[in-house]
Design a protein around this motif. Structure first.
Motif, PDB file in Angstrom:
ATOM      1  N   THR A 125       0.969  -1.111  -0.051  1.00 31.69           N
ATOM      2  CA  THR A 125       0.059   0.090  -0.062  1.00 31.69           C
ATOM      3  C   THR A 125       0.902   0.981   0.064  1.00 31.69           C
ATOM      4  O   THR A 125       1.748   1.334   0.927  1.00 31.69           O
ATOM      5  CB  THR A 125      -0.755  -0.025   1.307  1.00 31.69           C
ATOM      6  OG1 THR A 125      -1.750  -1.150   1.181  1.00 31.69           O
ATOM      7  CG2 THR A 125      -1.669   1.323   1.261  1.00 31.69           C
ATOM      8  N   ALA A 126       0.734   1.957  -1.083  1.00 30.47           N
ATOM      9  CA  ALA A 126       1.551   3.208  -1.086  1.00 30.47           C
ATOM     10  C   ALA A 126       1.289   4.397  -0.128  1.00 30.47           C
ATOM     11  O   ALA A 126      -0.105   4.780  -0.164  1.00 30.47           O
ATOM     12  CB  ALA A 126       1.683   3.652  -2.433  1.00 30.47           C
ATOM     13  N   ALA A 127       2.208   4.945   0.550  1.00 30.04           N
ATOM     14  CA  ALA A 127       1.955   6.110   1.414  1.00 30.04           C
ATOM     15  C   ALA A 127       3.086   6.765   1.684  1.00 30.04           C
ATOM     16  O   ALA A 127       4.405   6.328   1.510  1.00 30.04           O
ATOM     17  CB  ALA A 127       1.337   5.431   2.705  1.00 30.04           C
ATOM     18  N   GLU A 162       8.438   4.263  -7.237  1.00 30.07           N
ATOM     19  CA  GLU A 162       8.384   5.129  -8.444  1.00 30.07           C
ATOM     20  C   GLU A 162       7.532   6.623  -8.117  1.00 30.07           C
ATOM     21  O   GLU A 162       6.576   6.389  -8.000  1.00 30.07           O
ATOM     22  CB  GLU A 162       7.923   4.674  -9.736  1.00 30.07           C
ATOM     23  CG  GLU A 162       8.507   3.319 -10.337  1.00 30.07           C
ATOM     24  CD  GLU A 162       7.747   2.722 -11.463  1.00 30.07           C
ATOM     25  OE1 GLU A 162       6.973   3.469 -12.207  1.00 30.07           O
ATOM     26  OE2 GLU A 162       7.700   1.579 -11.954  1.00 30.07           O
ATOM     27  N   TRP A 163       8.436   7.512  -7.825  1.00 24.84           N
ATOM     28  CA  TRP A 163       7.925   8.634  -7.313  1.00 24.84           C
ATOM     29  C   TRP A 163       7.876   9.824  -8.770  1.00 24.84           C
ATOM     30  O   TRP A 163       8.656   9.773  -9.692  1.00 24.84           O
ATOM     31  CB  TRP A 163       8.837   9.328  -6.505  1.00 24.84           C
ATOM     32  CG  TRP A 163       9.273   8.670  -5.278  1.00 24.84           C
ATOM     33  CD1 TRP A 163      10.093   7.917  -4.983  1.00 24.84           C
ATOM     34  CD2 TRP A 163       8.349   9.136  -4.005  1.00 24.84           C
ATOM     35  NE1 TRP A 163      10.027   7.488  -3.782  1.00 24.84           N
ATOM     36  CE2 TRP A 163       9.005   8.284  -3.062  1.00 24.84           C
ATOM     37  CE3 TRP A 163       7.375   9.887  -3.845  1.00 24.84           C
ATOM     38  CZ2 TRP A 163       8.434   8.310  -1.724  1.00 24.84           C
ATOM     39  CZ3 TRP A 163       7.100   9.974  -2.252  1.00 24.84           C
ATOM     40  CH2 TRP A 163       7.523   8.969  -1.316  1.00 24.84           C
ATOM     41  N   VAL A 169       4.293   1.662  -5.772  1.00 25.06           N
ATOM     42  CA  VAL A 169       5.184   0.886  -5.193  1.00 25.06           C
ATOM     43  C   VAL A 169       4.911  -0.612  -5.442  1.00 25.06           C
ATOM     44  O   VAL A 169       3.641  -0.721  -5.782  1.00 25.06           O
ATOM     45  CB  VAL A 169       4.937   0.953  -3.387  1.00 25.06           C
ATOM     46  CG1 VAL A 169       5.721   2.219  -2.982  1.00 25.06           C
ATOM     47  CG2 VAL A 169       3.678   0.586  -3.096  1.00 25.06           C
ATOM     48  N   THR A 170       5.899  -1.264  -5.723  1.00 27.47           N
ATOM     49  CA  THR A 170       5.736  -2.722  -6.065  1.00 27.47           C
ATOM     50  C   THR A 170       6.446  -3.889  -5.541  1.00 27.47           C
ATOM     51  O   THR A 170       7.697  -3.429  -4.767  1.00 27.47           O
ATOM     52  CB  THR A 170       6.016  -2.817  -7.707  1.00 27.47           C
ATOM     53  OG1 THR A 170       5.564  -1.938  -8.382  1.00 27.47           O
ATOM     54  CG2 THR A 170       6.126  -4.122  -8.345  1.00 27.47           C
ATOM     55  N   ASN A 171       5.778  -4.982  -5.133  1.00 29.96           N
ATOM     56  CA  ASN A 171       6.846  -6.016  -4.923  1.00 29.96           C
ATOM     57  C   ASN A 171       6.269  -7.152  -5.534  1.00 29.96           C
ATOM     58  O   ASN A 171       5.246  -6.955  -6.409  1.00 29.96           O
ATOM     59  CB  ASN A 171       6.545  -6.120  -3.325  1.00 29.96           C
ATOM     60  CG  ASN A 171       5.317  -6.751  -2.661  1.00 29.96           C
ATOM     61  OD1 ASN A 171       4.600  -7.069  -3.458  1.00 29.96           O
ATOM     62  ND2 ASN A 171       5.162  -6.467  -1.649  1.00 29.96           N
ATOM     63  N   PRO A 172       6.650  -8.394  -5.176  1.00 33.48           N
ATOM     64  CA  PRO A 172       5.930  -9.886  -5.906  1.00 33.48           C
ATOM     65  C   PRO A 172       4.692  -9.910  -5.825  1.00 33.48           C
ATOM     66  O   PRO A 172       4.065 -10.781  -6.341  1.00 33.48           O
ATOM     67  CB  PRO A 172       7.050 -10.760  -5.326  1.00 33.48           C
ATOM     68  CG  PRO A 172       8.210 -10.059  -4.814  1.00 33.48           C
ATOM     69  CD  PRO A 172       7.956  -8.788  -4.474  1.00 33.48           C
ATOM     70  N   GLY A 179       2.202  -7.702  -5.967  1.00 35.29           N
ATOM     71  CA  GLY A 179       1.426  -6.672  -6.761  1.00 35.29           C
ATOM     72  C   GLY A 179       2.108  -5.207  -6.684  1.00 35.29           C
ATOM     73  O   GLY A 179       3.152  -4.806  -6.188  1.00 35.29           O
ATOM     74  N   THR A 180       0.990  -4.244  -7.166  1.00 39.26           N
ATOM     75  CA  THR A 180       1.560  -2.837  -7.163  1.00 39.26           C
ATOM     76  C   THR A 180       0.348  -2.168  -6.710  1.00 39.26           C
ATOM     77  O   THR A 180      -0.658  -2.505  -6.916  1.00 39.26           O
ATOM     78  CB  THR A 180       1.639  -2.694  -8.660  1.00 39.26           C
ATOM     79  OG1 THR A 180       2.715  -3.352  -9.422  1.00 39.26           O
ATOM     80  CG2 THR A 180       1.967  -1.171  -8.994  1.00 39.26           C
TER      81      THR A 180
END
Length: 524
Positions: free
Chosen positions: A271-273, A301-302, A334-337, A339-340
């Motif tokens: 979760t992007a924050a 990725e900003w 933000v990404t990891n294995p 998801g995004t």
């Protein structure tokens, strides 16, 4: 029998209220199956058990996990001459009657430590069916884990997260253990060198686990951290894996568990924050961003609309400069294995001009006891004013336009203004801006000094009539602006060159040791 190496182990239980989960899901999930196999190098049927276990794990990645015990209280586990010793005393308590059941045999296994009939120990023919059933059952808790290994200091770091999706009123115990793959020895029932998997090596908890002292109610997050010094163990850490599971002490049954290879972790969709120190900044100022995403992102990725630089792939990109007024979006992906996730804060950064401090006064020279009114003429709309009046009463003010500032002592005094708005602040200091003295006009001046010619064509003379010594002569415009200052040379007649000034009327201040005398002079 190989003795267990004595190594340092530290466990820190962190309060769940202070942590955000990075490795464990908060969504209600089904149980993961935990298989504890009992095996030995002298057991002729154990290779078949190894195959059964491998098939279960392959069919249920990230859902079924296993450890293979070689208890020292079995004749099946005695190593062949010259072979490595896989035996450990830790599993002996499990491979004992009546805990394991009415009898002991190999290959055998606990499936979730559940009792079927009267026994926990089960033959390989039922392992798959029992494990499949368990994996359809709702779990009151989820588990996640991350491991890292420092080759430099030979420390294994383990973080276990437990998130409760339902209330657990019974005591829960945590088990954390290390196993090793690709160990080679002779094996009864197999031809040639044989490779062993999931071989138990170390337990990082007590014999029957460690009590979880944090809340085990719905919505609670428990985070456990371990550090283990591997020096002297002889284990190939690249071949090792860590297994963790929790047990209901009332039933003796495993609730759920999780396993990862050393250096790996479980993943949840991130979760992007993010946060920023200050998102209201002046033109040319900087905003400092910090990543606060959860779920253990692997990449960032900003995008900074209007910023310099406009993009970044660092977790926390630091200071971003904004050179143009406006309101700008900030986006983080933000990404990891697993998801995004992307979040965009619209018009998040507000950029505009900070004030430029400036002020004026109705007069800049007064008699002792006189007062001055000040006017703020700053640009870019300040909203806060901080005035400092050296020698004045009051000495400070927060009014935009302070009036009636009284000066009770002779001298030259500074005035300072700090002008502030939401985008920044600016300071203006005017040195010796206010002159205070005993000022007389015309009659008093003429009694002590002769000022001539007046009007003047450029040269002005000031003669001391009563031997009153002049220290300094100051010339000001009608609005009080200083245009000329000259120290006296000690002679009776002082000469001023006004030829560089524009024609018009001026005030000439004749300063002595104890007074200031004023004369109006016209320059032709």
């Amino acid at each position: 029998m190989k003795l267990k190496t004595t190594l340092s182990l530290f466990m820190i239980l962190l309060a769940s209220a202070l942590m955000a989960q990075n490795y464990v899901s908060t969504e209600p999930l089904n149980k993961n199956a935990i298989l504890e196999e009992f095996t030995g190098v002298s057991c002729p049927n154990c290779p078949a058990g190894h195959t059964t276990l491998a098939n279960i794990l392959a069919a249920n990645p990230d859902r079924a996990f296993a450890v293979a015990y070689h208890p020292s209280n079995s004749s099946f586990t005695t190593p062949y001459p010259g072979d490595p010793d896989f035996r450990r005393t830790y599993p002996n308590a499990f491979y004992s009657t009546p805990y394991c059941g009415s009898s002991r045999f190999m290959p055998s296994a606990f499936i979730q430590r559940r009792i079927y009939g009267a026994d926990r120990l089960q033959s390989r023919t039922v392992w798959a069916n029992y494990a499949n059933t368990i994996m359809t059952e709702a779990s009151p808790a989820n588990m996640g884990m991350a491991t890292t290994y420092s080759m430099m200091n030979q420390i294994l770091y383990i973080t276990v997260e437990i998130y409760y999706t339902d209330d657990m009123t019974d005591d829960n115990h945590i088990y954390v253990m290390l196993s090793e793959n690709d160990l080679v020895s002779q094996q009864s029932g197999a031809s040639g060198p044989y490779t062993h998997k999931h071989t138990f090596r170390e337990a990082f908890v007590g014999q029957w686990g460690d009590l979880i002292t944090e809340p085990t109610t719905q919505g609670s997050l428990v985070t456990l951290e371990y550090e283990w010094n591997t020096a002297g163990s002889g284990y190939a850490m690249s071949n090792c894996e860590v297994l963790a599971f929790i047990e209901n002490q009332a039933t003796g049954e495993i609730i759920t568990g999780v396993g990862v290879h050393v250096g790996d972790q479980t993943y949840i969709e991130p979760t992007a924050a993010f946060s920023v120190e200050d998102n209201t900044i002046g033109v040319g100022g900087q905003a400092i961003f910090t990543d606060e995403s959860t779920g253990g992102p692997a990449t960032w990725e900003w995008t900074f609309e209007g910023g310099d630089p406009a993009t970044s792939t660092w977790p926390s990109p630091g200071a971003i400069t904004y050179n143009t007024p406006g309101q700008y979006d900030v986006t983080l992906t933000v990404t990891n294995p697993a998801g995004t996730n992307t979040t965009t804060m619209t018009n998040f950064v507000d950029v505009d001009y900070a004030p430029v401090a400036d002020f004026s006064a109705n007069v800049t020279y007064v008699n002792v006891g006189g007062s001055v009114d000040f006017t703020d003429v700053s640009i870019n709309s300040p909203t806060v004013w901080e005035w400092t009046f050296e020698g004045g009463t009051p000495e400070t003010s927060s009014d935009q336009n302070p009036v009636g500032i009284t000066y009770n002592s002779m001298g030259s005094y500074d005035v300072v203004l700090v002008a502030t708005n939401e985008y920044g602040s600016d300071t203006l200091t005017r040195d010796d801006f206010i002159d205070v003295g005993n000022i007389g006009i015309d009659e008093s001046t003429q009694q002590l000094f002769s000022v001539y010619p007046n009007p003047s064509n450029g040269n002005l003379y000031i003669k001391s009539v009563q031997h009153t010594y002049v220290q300094e002569i100051v010339v000001r415009s009608l609005n009080g602006q200083l245009v000329l200052s000259q120290k006296a040379d000690g002679s009776i007649i002082q000469k001023l060159d006004l030829s560089s000034l524009n024609t018009g009327m001026y005030f000439v201040e004749i300063r002595t040791a104890d007074a200031v005398y004023l004369e109006k002079v016209i320059l032709k």
